[in-house]
Design a protein around this motif. Structure first.
Motif, short mmCIF file in Angstrom:
data_model
loop_
_atom_site.label_atom_id
_atom_site.label_comp_id
_atom_site.label_asym_id
_atom_site.label_seq_id
_atom_site.Cartn_x
_atom_site.Cartn_y
_atom_site.Cartn_z
N LEU A 14 -30.56 -116.98 21.62
CA LEU A 14 -30.19 -115.99 20.51
C LEU A 14 -31.22 -116.47 20.07
O LEU A 14 -32.10 -116.89 19.58
N PRO A 15 -32.32 -115.69 19.73
CA PRO A 15 -33.35 -115.58 19.19
C PRO A 15 -34.17 -116.05 17.45
O PRO A 15 -32.59 -116.17 17.24
N ALA A 16 -35.20 -117.77 17.53
CA ALA A 16 -34.80 -117.65 16.29
C ALA A 16 -34.49 -117.03 15.12
O ALA A 16 -33.93 -117.04 13.74
N ASP A 17 -35.34 -115.46 15.64
CA ASP A 17 -35.04 -114.82 13.89
C ASP A 17 -33.76 -114.16 13.65
O ASP A 17 -33.30 -114.10 11.96
N LEU A 18 -33.30 -114.23 14.57
CA LEU A 18 -31.93 -113.39 14.40
C LEU A 18 -31.05 -114.95 14.15
O LEU A 18 -30.50 -113.80 13.15
N THR A 19 -31.13 -115.85 14.66
CA THR A 19 -31.03 -117.69 13.57
C THR A 19 -30.58 -116.99 12.29
O THR A 19 -29.54 -117.24 12.05
N ARG A 20 -32.19 -117.11 12.48
CA ARG A 20 -32.02 -116.95 10.38
C ARG A 20 -31.66 -115.72 9.43
O ARG A 20 -30.88 -115.99 8.76
N LEU A 21 -31.98 -114.43 10.64
CA LEU A 21 -31.35 -113.55 9.77
C LEU A 21 -29.53 -113.60 9.68
O LEU A 21 -28.91 -114.30 8.50
N LEU A 22 -29.26 -113.86 10.79
CA LEU A 22 -27.52 -114.14 10.68
C LEU A 22 -27.63 -115.06 9.28
O LEU A 22 -25.96 -115.38 8.78
N LEU A 23 -27.37 -116.53 10.14
CA LEU A 23 -27.17 -117.77 8.47
C LEU A 23 -27.53 -117.51 7.23
O LEU A 23 -26.98 -117.68 6.29
N ARG A 24 -29.19 -116.64 7.08
CA ARG A 24 -29.07 -116.58 5.67
C ARG A 24 -28.30 -115.28 5.54
O ARG A 24 -27.04 -115.68 3.86
N GLU A 25 -27.65 -113.78 5.92
CA GLU A 25 -26.54 -113.20 5.23
C GLU A 25 -24.82 -114.01 5.06
O GLU A 25 -24.53 -113.80 4.04
N LEU A 26 -25.05 -115.18 6.32
CA LEU A 26 -23.62 -115.93 6.40
C LEU A 26 -23.60 -116.64 4.61
O LEU A 26 -22.95 -116.84 4.61
N ASP A 27 -24.78 -117.41 4.43
CA ASP A 27 -24.81 -117.78 3.22
C ASP A 27 -24.34 -117.42 2.30
O ASP A 27 -24.08 -117.54 0.98
N ALA A 28 -25.30 -115.41 1.84
CA ALA A 28 -25.48 -114.83 0.76
C ALA A 28 -23.55 -114.31 0.97
O ALA A 28 -22.95 -114.14 -0.31
N PHE A 29 -23.26 -114.36 2.39
CA PHE A 29 -21.81 -113.51 1.63
C PHE A 29 -21.26 -114.73 1.39
O PHE A 29 -20.04 -114.72 0.70
N GLN A 30 -21.07 -115.81 1.54
CA GLN A 30 -20.55 -117.82 0.99
C GLN A 30 -20.60 -117.23 -0.60
O GLN A 30 -19.24 -117.37 -1.62
N ARG A 31 -21.99 -116.90 -0.93
CA ARG A 31 -22.15 -117.40 -2.19
C ARG A 31 -21.47 -115.72 -3.10
O ARG A 31 -21.20 -116.06 -4.26
N THR A 55 -10.87 -109.80 3.56
CA THR A 55 -10.24 -109.68 5.05
C THR A 55 -11.51 -109.35 5.50
O THR A 55 -11.66 -109.33 6.95
N LEU A 56 -12.46 -108.99 5.44
CA LEU A 56 -14.12 -108.94 5.41
C LEU A 56 -14.44 -110.24 6.04
O LEU A 56 -14.63 -110.32 6.77
N ALA A 57 -14.22 -110.84 5.38
CA ALA A 57 -15.14 -112.47 5.60
C ALA A 57 -14.58 -112.37 6.39
O ALA A 57 -14.95 -113.44 8.08
N LEU A 58 -13.20 -112.50 6.83
CA LEU A 58 -12.67 -112.87 7.97
C LEU A 58 -12.10 -112.59 8.64
O LEU A 58 -13.34 -113.02 10.52
N HIS A 59 -12.92 -111.38 9.08
CA HIS A 59 -12.95 -110.36 10.53
C HIS A 59 -15.15 -110.57 10.60
O HIS A 59 -14.74 -110.93 11.09
N ILE A 60 -15.90 -110.09 9.95
CA ILE A 60 -17.06 -111.10 10.23
C ILE A 60 -17.42 -112.82 11.01
O ILE A 60 -17.36 -112.67 12.14
N ARG A 94 -10.66 -121.44 2.19
CA ARG A 94 -10.16 -121.25 3.59
C ARG A 94 -10.94 -120.37 3.90
O ARG A 94 -11.89 -120.41 5.20
N VAL A 95 -11.23 -119.39 3.57
CA VAL A 95 -12.30 -117.93 3.80
C VAL A 95 -13.47 -118.22 3.93
O VAL A 95 -14.63 -118.38 5.14
#
Length: 104
Positions: A14-31, A55-60, A94-95
């Protein structure tokens, strides 16, 4: 069966830029999940929406743990896609733990 993806996984980390993007979006989703006023509200189905935020969070989380984790990363994760849409009334902790597992 995703066994045909073994060569892809070995050849294309996984390219570093894609990794950073996914982590950023997951962090935003948690918030966003944490901003709901209580645990029950993440399971509320609003008019015109078929799936609640929980449901959306569990699916993602399931999708990322399956494809990025198991298919590309070779983890042992086994996805239960039907449960991602059937489970209700989990506490937010849990979510968000599932979102954190996807980030890991």
């Amino acid at each position: 069966d995703y066994s045909g993806h073994d060569m892809l996984r070995a050849a294309m980390p996984l390219p570093a830029d894609l990794t950073r993007l996914l982590l950023r979006e997951l962090d935003a989703f948690q918030r966003e999940i944490d901003l709901f006023p209580d645990d029950a509200s993440i399971w509320a189905v609003l008019p015109g929406i078929s799936n609640p935020a929980g449901t959306l969070a569990l699916h993602i989380a399931g999708n990322l743990q399956h494809f990025v984790g198991a298919v590309l990363g070779g983890t042992e994760y086994v996805r239960d896609r039907p449960a991602e849409f059937a489970v209700r009334d989990l506490p937010r902790e849990r979510v968000t733990a599932e979102l954190s597992a996807a980030a890991d």
